[in-house]
Design a protein around this motif. Sequence first.
Motif, PDB file in Angstrom:
ATOM      1  N   SER A  95      -1.285  -1.127  -4.376  1.00  0.00           N
ATOM      2  CA  SER A  95      -2.410  -0.215  -4.197  1.00  0.00           C
ATOM      3  C   SER A  95      -1.877   1.191  -4.002  1.00  0.00           C
ATOM      4  CB  SER A  95      -3.240  -0.628  -2.975  1.00  0.00           C
ATOM      5  OG  SER A  95      -4.194   0.373  -2.651  1.00  0.00           O
TER       6      SER A  95
ATOM      7  N   ARG B  72      -9.742  -6.243  -7.737  1.00  0.00           N
ATOM      8  CA  ARG B  72      -9.094  -6.013  -6.444  1.00  0.00           C
ATOM      9  C   ARG B  72     -10.126  -5.744  -5.353  1.00  0.00           C
ATOM     10  NH1 ARG B  72      -3.716  -2.260  -7.424  1.00  0.00           N
ATOM     11  NH2 ARG B  72      -3.067  -3.168  -9.403  1.00  0.00           N
TER      12      ARG B  72
ATOM     13  N   HIS C 192       1.228   0.535  -9.624  1.00  0.00           N
ATOM     14  CA  HIS C 192      -0.155   0.037  -9.692  1.00  0.00           C
ATOM     15  C   HIS C 192      -0.253  -1.175 -10.599  1.00  0.00           C
ATOM     16  CE1 HIS C 192      -4.431  -0.106 -10.660  1.00  0.00           C
ATOM     17  NE2 HIS C 192      -4.118   0.099 -11.932  1.00  0.00           N
TER      18      HIS C 192
ATOM     19  N   SER D 270      -6.605   1.247  -6.540  1.00  0.00           N
ATOM     20  CA  SER D 270      -5.814   2.467  -6.733  1.00  0.00           C
ATOM     21  C   SER D 270      -6.721   3.583  -7.210  1.00  0.00           C
ATOM     22  CB  SER D 270      -4.702   2.234  -7.761  1.00  0.00           C
ATOM     23  OG  SER D 270      -3.773   1.278  -7.317  1.00  0.00           O
TER      24      SER D 270
ATOM     25  N   ARG E  17       0.830  -1.203   0.000  1.00  0.00           N
ATOM     26  CA  ARG E  17       0.000   0.000   0.000  1.00  0.00           C
ATOM     27  C   ARG E  17       0.865   1.253   0.000  1.00  0.00           C
ATOM     28  NH1 ARG E  17      -2.787  -3.803   3.090  1.00  0.00           N
ATOM     29  NH2 ARG E  17      -5.063  -3.812   2.881  1.00  0.00           N
TER      30      ARG E  17
ATOM     31  N   ASP F 103      -8.352  -2.434 -11.729  1.00  0.00           N
ATOM     32  CA  ASP F 103      -8.910  -2.300 -10.386  1.00  0.00           C
ATOM     33  C   ASP F 103     -10.103  -3.228 -10.141  1.00  0.00           C
ATOM     34  OD1 ASP F 103      -7.482  -0.794  -8.656  1.00  0.00           O
ATOM     35  OD2 ASP F 103      -8.671   1.026  -8.859  1.00  0.00           O
TER      36      ASP F 103
END
Length: 443
Positions: free
Chosen positions: A105, A140, A100, A146, A79, A137
């Motif tokens: 993230s 996820r 990314h 992101s 992260r 994305d």
Amino acid sequence: MSALLVAVTLLVAGHGTLAPAQAAPTTPAVVRLPAANKPNPAYVVKPGITFNHPFRDGQRGKIHRKIVKTLKNVPAGGRVRVITWNFDSPYLARKFIAAHERGVSVQIIMSRGLARSQGGNLARSYPMMMRAFARGDADRPAELKSWIRTCKQTCRGKKGSMHSKLMLVDHSGASNWIVMQGSGNFTGAAAVQQFNDWTTVTENQALYDGWMHMWDQATQDRNFPALRFTTGNITTMFAPHKREVDPALSVLNKVQCLGATNTASGRTKVRIANAVWGEARGARIARKARQLDRQGCDVEIVFMMMQRHIRGILKGMRAKQMVYITGLTANKFKDRYVHMKGLAVQGNVDGRTDGNVVLSSSENWTQLGWHSDEENIIIRDDAAMTAKYVAHVDLIYREAPRTLSNYVNSADPDPDPRPDRYHDQGYLGPKDYPFHELEAELD
């Protein structure tokens, strides 16, 4: 573990519940990378303070290179959280997009007015990253998505400007709980036009969790109380300050000028590098600096912008304006200037004759700064960091071309927080911003 409990106690007692960081995030689908581009699990993020120097080869991009190396070694599932007043750097945008795409993230908050000024031009950082982050994305979990977004004005207050400059990383290489912050925005100008500082703390989960608590508040874009806490030798103070004590005065009010045992002269060294001083707040800090100078402290100040009545308070002191104007008139894309927002004290401070304190910040000393989203980190008892800060301010002071008596108006943009201000004026328009010139040596 005890430091974490201390931080949790302070935050819960004063400002609500702390959300602990997660050590083992779920890993999303990742892109296969060539071996040369894979994160290095043995990489160590070096803690301490980093300075750039806009006049010196190899030193202009030091802060950006540290950000990029840290980012490059975040593994899939990691992260990265960023808050910055301005993100306008194709070089950095590409690095965040690459992170990314390999499963990191990445979540970024920036000023709404500056984001709007970039329009839909995919050569600009905000639209470029918004489009890229949307790809990949879907599969996820929410906490690992992101995005890049803005706040209405400030993220944690009712008025002011979103002006912070920070990056939080759960782990990079062999390093964990990384807190990075300072005076530089994520722009090419921050690397090659400005004197900036960037402070890094690692392996301090209590500090990281406290900053992530602030991050969680910022993502909600609503009013929160002032937030401050201490873990170990580090005190964090987040604006808006409301009735809280001024971060700079919280350090300067504890200074005694004589009896220092860690300076050759026995006088306490006070080194101040703050870009913008204004209104009653700037005057209060200037009067304190003046008082310390008269009491025998070794005081030295570098700055970029300062209102006339504040220059009058400091008259006769060692205070110099670091602004190099390259042409006949100011040019915000060419001029070089100090953009730091902090101070260091070496000597009799905090009740110790061999004391050391560094204040690293994103905050100008103005009323706008008081109400804005800003962060201050005060580090005590770190002799190496303090000595490095003192030496860097001394260097800038030696090279600064202007005294208080030949002050000139700076080229720094007006920090007016109204969203339509930048859009209407075409601030940093795509045809004007010299990306390639500013970032040529960074890529």
